[in-house]
Write a protein that holds these residues in place. Structure first.
Motif, mmCIF file in Angstrom:
data_model
loop_
_atom_site.group_PDB
_atom_site.id
_atom_site.type_symbol
_atom_site.label_atom_id
_atom_site.label_comp_id
_atom_site.label_asym_id
_atom_site.label_seq_id
_atom_site.Cartn_x
_atom_site.Cartn_y
_atom_site.Cartn_z
ATOM 1 N N PHE A 1 0.819 -1.203 0.000
ATOM 2 C CA PHE A 1 0.000 0.000 0.000
ATOM 3 C C PHE A 1 0.858 1.259 0.000
ATOM 4 C CE2 PHE A 1 -2.734 -3.324 1.736
ATOM 5 C CZ PHE A 1 -3.754 -3.259 0.800
ATOM 6 N N LEU A 2 2.088 1.164 0.498
ATOM 7 C CA LEU A 2 3.019 2.276 0.348
ATOM 8 C C LEU A 2 3.406 2.404 -1.117
ATOM 9 C CD1 LEU A 2 4.669 4.495 1.677
ATOM 10 C CD2 LEU A 2 6.474 2.819 2.117
ATOM 11 N N VAL A 3 3.572 1.270 -1.794
ATOM 12 C CA VAL A 3 3.822 1.293 -3.234
ATOM 13 C C VAL A 3 2.635 1.943 -3.944
ATOM 14 C CG1 VAL A 3 4.261 -0.115 -5.280
ATOM 15 C CG2 VAL A 3 5.265 -0.767 -3.088
ATOM 16 N N GLY A 4 1.429 1.589 -3.519
ATOM 17 C CA GLY A 4 0.233 2.177 -4.118
ATOM 18 C C GLY A 4 0.192 3.680 -3.948
ATOM 19 N N LEU A 5 0.536 4.154 -2.765
ATOM 20 C CA LEU A 5 0.566 5.595 -2.534
ATOM 21 C C LEU A 5 1.611 6.256 -3.419
ATOM 22 C CD1 LEU A 5 -0.349 8.084 -0.967
ATOM 23 C CD2 LEU A 5 1.295 7.484 0.819
ATOM 24 N N ALA A 6 2.753 5.602 -3.591
ATOM 25 C CA ALA A 6 3.807 6.154 -4.443
ATOM 26 C C ALA A 6 3.332 6.262 -5.891
ATOM 27 C CB ALA A 6 5.063 5.291 -4.350
ATOM 28 N N VAL A 7 2.659 5.236 -6.396
ATOM 29 C CA VAL A 7 2.146 5.280 -7.768
ATOM 30 C C VAL A 7 1.075 6.349 -7.892
ATOM 31 C CG1 VAL A 7 0.925 3.974 -9.550
ATOM 32 C CG2 VAL A 7 2.711 2.865 -8.183
ATOM 33 N N LEU A 8 0.215 6.469 -6.882
ATOM 34 C CA LEU A 8 -0.806 7.512 -6.883
ATOM 35 C C LEU A 8 -0.166 8.890 -6.981
ATOM 36 C CD1 LEU A 8 -3.825 8.278 -6.514
ATOM 37 C CD2 LEU A 8 -3.428 8.232 -4.054
ATOM 38 N N SER A 9 0.869 9.119 -6.185
ATOM 39 C CA SER A 9 1.564 10.408 -6.222
ATOM 40 C C SER A 9 2.230 10.627 -7.572
ATOM 41 C CB SER A 9 2.614 10.469 -5.108
ATOM 42 O OG SER A 9 2.026 10.376 -3.838
ATOM 43 N N LEU A 10 2.835 9.579 -8.117
ATOM 44 C CA LEU A 10 3.530 9.690 -9.399
ATOM 45 C C LEU A 10 2.558 10.070 -10.513
ATOM 46 C CD1 LEU A 10 6.268 9.225 -10.852
ATOM 47 C CD2 LEU A 10 5.553 6.856 -11.213
ATOM 48 N N LEU A 11 1.419 9.404 -10.564
ATOM 49 C CA LEU A 11 0.430 9.707 -11.598
ATOM 50 C C LEU A 11 -0.176 11.091 -11.379
ATOM 51 C CD1 LEU A 11 -1.422 6.282 -11.904
ATOM 52 C CD2 LEU A 11 0.487 7.152 -13.257
ATOM 53 N N SER A 12 -0.426 11.431 -10.123
ATOM 54 C CA SER A 12 -0.994 12.745 -9.829
ATOM 55 C C SER A 12 -0.049 13.861 -10.250
ATOM 56 C CB SER A 12 -1.308 12.847 -8.332
ATOM 57 O OG SER A 12 -1.808 14.122 -8.010
ATOM 58 N N ASP A 13 1.228 13.709 -9.900
ATOM 59 C CA ASP A 13 2.216 14.723 -10.279
ATOM 60 C C ASP A 13 2.329 14.836 -11.794
ATOM 61 O OD1 ASP A 13 2.665 15.108 -7.629
ATOM 62 O OD2 ASP A 13 4.609 14.110 -7.560
ATOM 63 N N THR A 14 2.318 13.701 -12.477
ATOM 64 C CA THR A 14 2.451 13.707 -13.939
ATOM 65 C C THR A 14 1.268 14.414 -14.589
ATOM 66 O OG1 THR A 14 3.686 11.627 -13.855
ATOM 67 C CG2 THR A 14 2.742 12.249 -15.967
ATOM 68 N N SER A 15 0.078 14.216 -14.029
ATOM 69 C CA SER A 15 -1.117 14.797 -14.633
ATOM 70 C C SER A 15 -1.238 16.299 -14.406
ATOM 71 C CB SER A 15 -2.367 14.090 -14.085
ATOM 72 O OG SER A 15 -2.572 14.409 -12.710
#
Length: 927
Positions: free
Chosen positions: A121-135
């Motif tokens: 779930f920490l990985v999930g949060l990291a991916v969420l942040s990565l996609l959010s920042d990219t968008s």
């Protein structure tokens, strides 16, 4: 690759046929993403029905939107985070923009650095942040086709991320045959066959023969309008076969996917042997790397000149990647090959796969090429499992270890490998596999230690299946058998057994047996550590009583204040209850708050609900109801993310203390039924405790007595003690003095050994209920004074209430009004509606005119629990990224919620938010 709805060369070419409603849905989704919304959609249906065509339509419609693509590959299902890596590769240059824990998590799972395996779930949060920042700079469309073949780690992370999207310009599209459990709950679009008109048009585009209308109708009906079937089944058939329709409708297989695959098999069989071998190598190589495929082909004497001399009949193409006409082609090629050829293909691929760059795929190919047990390959698979475990992929580690076990011929190694596979399967959540592998380990064990460890895994599986009365005796037996081999592991197992017995509220004999076994343990050679003190204190609590346990438990309370995070994560859930046992409200609040923070930071969401339940109850006891509501919201968020059912301990007590009769009564009844059915008697105990609190607040003391007695009948170390004051109060109010005195004796046994204001204040308050005259007055004053020095504002208010009620009956209306007014004001400020009304009615009888007041906490009543949680965290100074990390939301989603919060509260800034929320609404427990 042609769309399934498009012609692949025969007849007149047509575009994407029909799908008007599906395309409109995708168009709306793409338009919404352009405006800053987030969406997720699971497109599912039978093979060949057109899911990929719709995903490609969405990509075409998403002009100006950045598109990330990935696809599940059947042979890669055992490689942890393979699909996630596909999706995120174009964004890896942005990892440096993530917070350090999130960056480290992704770099670890992608094998870019070594580190502690991160929680998924920490990985999930990291991916969420990565996609959010990219968008932020450009909307984003993430598409995952063949999602049914995603590796489990990727599926869990991407399902989690898709659920957490809200206010980012990000869309997720999953194409899958059927939604797996990781995608359940996301919006779905089921794709079925084309309508008759479109199906006929597509059939016409690929048939030259003039078919009888009845034959055409029958073909469309039999294929159910499946576009791939309509395109592929006519290929290679003669005019006679087409005209009669029999060539289409009498394939060897019964199911439509089987027929389509059979049509591919027919085409494959007509290819030259060298071409078929090339297709086989490509089907066994999951990455689609043309160079790797050709190098492996060279190992078997296959060259481009010989293999492609007559083409591949459109079944396979070489570009940047090797692409099959359809996933069914890949499976048809692989399954139609002989075992000998399949092993040869895998061996060739293993020989050309770099052992330094891609050791795990090489090991998997070697395993697939093995014809018999092979120790070298089994050892290589073990090393792959270690790497998977290091990247946080327990499911992949379990798969490697299970395959390693299958290739183990050395009987001396089988038990160890079965144990490792069982443990990895348990950590991956595959309880059935873990139980079966533990059985194999026990059967093949060559030593008693191996058999005991197998039993330990089996016991943990039983515990993980639910806190019921089966797990404690199993864990006890495992702990006893471990003693001669590993005293540290034995002690940890004893602790888990003891805690499991209290959580399950097992029978008193079981808890006593575990405690006596702990008492028989030899003293640690190097002096007692915190774990040893916890064990000793808990055991004494049961065997010798609270007085005997008090000195040891006090030492533990101090030690837990700065206990190492790794130990908290390991068994802190079992140890943190010490502060409750010694009636130390400050230590209780601080210990649980720290434990939750440690677990939350680690991203250990599967353990987090246990810690949140304890913190939630502690927070309720302090009267910080808004903070307790936030904990409820977080618990429910975690439960939704993990799919784990939880007993809603915090909500039970919170609604009862608030006096929300309808909501609390329904929740209490539902909890008693569910927890009782699942053997979680701790939940039943908590529900009866909540019922006693609720009914005492409503002045329905007979019902409170029944509930309190039901709660004390179950052997529970903590809750069955906390409910005793409810039992004393309700019994006194309805004249059941004998019951009250017995409850008072039990309460004295539990609280007298601890000279804390909480313990002594509660004792004084309850003794006052059973006293008269000056003695009662002195005891009430002591209760008010002592509880006033604690964080437990509800208990203080109840002391004022009981004192005021007693003074009124004694005829001292002036002093009674003072005490009742103080009680009323605290109840109102906290939000204890039923108790506030009880105090108001009592005040009226003293002659004081008093109007009902709203709770001071009502300024934020219109906020949802999640909004209130965010508001409290922001009020306490956390930034949007910090709030997002706490609640598994992106910073943009936090900002979106904040705008709604500001609108509801009629404010425009964070400073105004801090001023708007009352000081009783704290995101942490009071100082």
């Amino acid at each position: 690759m042609a769309h399934p709805e498009q012609s692949s060369g025969q007849g007149k070419r047509v575009g994407l046929l029909g799908r008007g409603s599906e395309r409109a849905l995708l168009d709306r989704m793409i338009a919404a993403v352009r405006t800053g919304e987030s969406h997720a959609l699971v497109v599912h249906g039978a093979p060949g029905v057109g899911k990929s065509a719709l995903l490609e339509y969405a990509e075409t419609a998403a002009a100006g939107i950045r598109v990330l693509r990935a696809a599940g590959v059947e042979s890669e299902r055992e490689l942890a985070f393979a699909t996630l890596h596909q999706l995120c590769v174009p964004l890896l240059d942005r990892l440096t923009d993530l917070p350090a824990p999130q960056r480290d998590a992704l770099e670890t799972v992608f094998g870019m650095q070594a580190g502690t395996p991160p929680e998924r779930f920490l990985v999930g949060l990291a991916v969420l942040s990565l996609l959010s920042d990219t968008s932020e700079g450009r909307p984003l469309l993430c598409m995952v086709d063949d999602a049914q073949w995603m590796d489990r780690a990727s599926a869990q992370v991407l399902g989690f991320v898709a659920r957490r999207l809200l206010a980012e310009s990000v869309a997720f599209l999953f194409g899958t045959r059927r939604p797996g459990p990781e995608l359940h709950g996301l919006p779905e679009l089921e794709v079925t066959g084309l309508g008759d008109a479109d199906a006929h048009a597509l059939l016409n585009s690929v048939t030259h023969a003039r078919l009888d209308q009845h034959i055409r109708d029958r073909i469309v009906a039999e294929t159910k309008g499946n576009p791939l079937a309509l395109l592929e089944l006519p290929r290679g058939l003669t005019v006679t076969q087409m005209a009669g329709g029999f060539g289409l409708l009498h394939a060897d297989t019964d199911t439509l996917p089987g027929r389509i695959e059979q049509s591919f098999l027919t085409r494959i069989e007509n290819l030259p042997e060298q071409t078929r071998l090339l297709l086989l190598i490509a089907s066994a190589e999951p990455t689609g790397d043309p160079g790797l495929v050709w190098r492996a082909a060279g190992q078997l004497g296959v060259t481009p000149a010989t293999a492609l001399a007559k083409g591949t009949d459109g079944l396979l193409s070489f570009d940047v990647r090797v692409i099959f006409r359809h996933p069914l082609v890949r499976s048809a090629v692989y399954r139609s090959a002989t075992e000998e050829n399949r092993r040869a293909a895998h061996l060739a691929l293993a020989e050309v796969t770099d052992p330094q760059v891609d050791p795990d795929r090489r090991a998997w190919h070697l395993a697939s090429a093995a014809t018999a047990p092979d120790e070298a390959v089994a050892a290589e698979l073990e090393r792959s499992a270690d790497r998977a475990q290091a990247r946080g992929g327990p499911a992949a580690a379990a798969a490697f270890l299970q395959r390693s076990l299958a290739l183990t011929g050395d009987t001396s190694r089988r038990s160890e490998r079965a144990l490792a596979a069982a443990d990895a399967s348990f950590r991956a959540g595959d309880l059935d596999a873990a139980r079966e592998l533990a059985g194999i380990a026990s059967r093949d064990a060559r030593s008693e230690f191996q058999r005991v460890r197998a039993q330990l895994v089996s016991s943990h599986v039983t515990l993980a299946a639910g806190f019921n009365d089966e797990a404690p005796p199993r864990l006890l037996t495992a702990a006893q058998r471990l003693e001669p081999f590993d005293t540290q592991l034995a002690r940890e197992t004893y602790l888990v057994a003891w805690a499991a017995a209290t959580f399950a509220a097992a029978d008193a004999d079981s808890l006593m047996e575990i405690s006596r076994a702990i008492r028989k343990l030899p003293p640690p050679e190097d002096g007692p550590r915190t774990l040893d003190l916890v064990l000793e204190g808990y055991a004494l609590l049961v065997t010798d009583g609270r007085s005997a346990a008090a000195p040891t438990l006090r030492r533990v309370t101090a030690a837990l204040a700065d206990y190492p995070a790794q130990d908290l994560l390991k068994w802190g859930w079992a140890a943190c209850g010490v502060s409750c046992a010694v009636w130390d409200d400050r230590a209780m609040c601080e210990t649980y708050a720290r434990a939750v923070e440690v677990v939350r930071t680690a991203g250990a969401l599967t353990e987090l609900p246990i810690y949140l339940a304890s913190l939630g109850i502690a927070t309720c006891l302090t009267g910080a109801f808004s903070a307790a509501s936030a904990i409820v919201a977080e618990s429910e968020t975690v439960a939704a993310a993990t799919g784990m059912p939880i007993v809603q301990h915090t909500r039970l007590l919170l609604t009862a203390m608030q006096g929300k009769e309808a909501e609390a009564s329904t929740l209490i009844a539902d909890t008693i039924e569910w927890a009782g059915t699942h053997g979680q008697l701790n939940g039943v105990t908590c529900a009866h405790w909540a019922a006693a609190v609720l009914c005492n607040g409503l002045a329905r003391h007979e019902e409170a007595l029944v509930a309190a007695q039901a709660s004390t009948r179950i052997a529970q170390v903590f809750v069955s003690v906390w409910v005793l004051p409810e039992l004393v109060e309700s019994a006194v109010r309805i004249g059941r003095d004998a019951v009250a005195h017995r409850a008072m004796e039990d309460l004295a046994d539990a609280a007298e050994p601890y000279d804390t204001d909480w313990a002594q204040g509660i004792l004084a308050r309850c003794r006052a209920l059973l006293s008269d005259g000056t003695t009662a007055d002195d005891l009430y004053r002591e209760a008010v004074e002592r509880l006033g020095r604690t964080r437990l504002r509800p208990e203080l208010a109840r002391a004022h209430l009981l004192y005021g009620e007693w003074l009124r009956r004694e005829g001292d209306r002036v002093e009674a009004r003072d005490q009742l007014r103080r009680a009323y004001e605290i109840f109102v400020s906290i939000g204890m509606g039923a108790f506030a009304e009880r105090a108001r009615r009592e005040l009226l009888t003293t002659g004081e005119a008093l109007r009902k007041r709203k709770s001071e906490a009502s300024s934020s009543d219109e906020l949802t629990p999640q909004e209130k949680q965010i508001a409290l965290l922001v009020r306490d100074g956390l930034s949007n990224p910090e709030v997002g990390a706490r609640l598994f939301l992106s910073p943009r989603t936090v900002e979106w919620h904040l705008r709604k919060i500001f609108t509801k509260l009629g404010i425009g800034s964070r400073k105004q938010l801090r001023d708007s929320l009352t000081r009783t609404e704290q995101a942490t427990v009071p100082e």
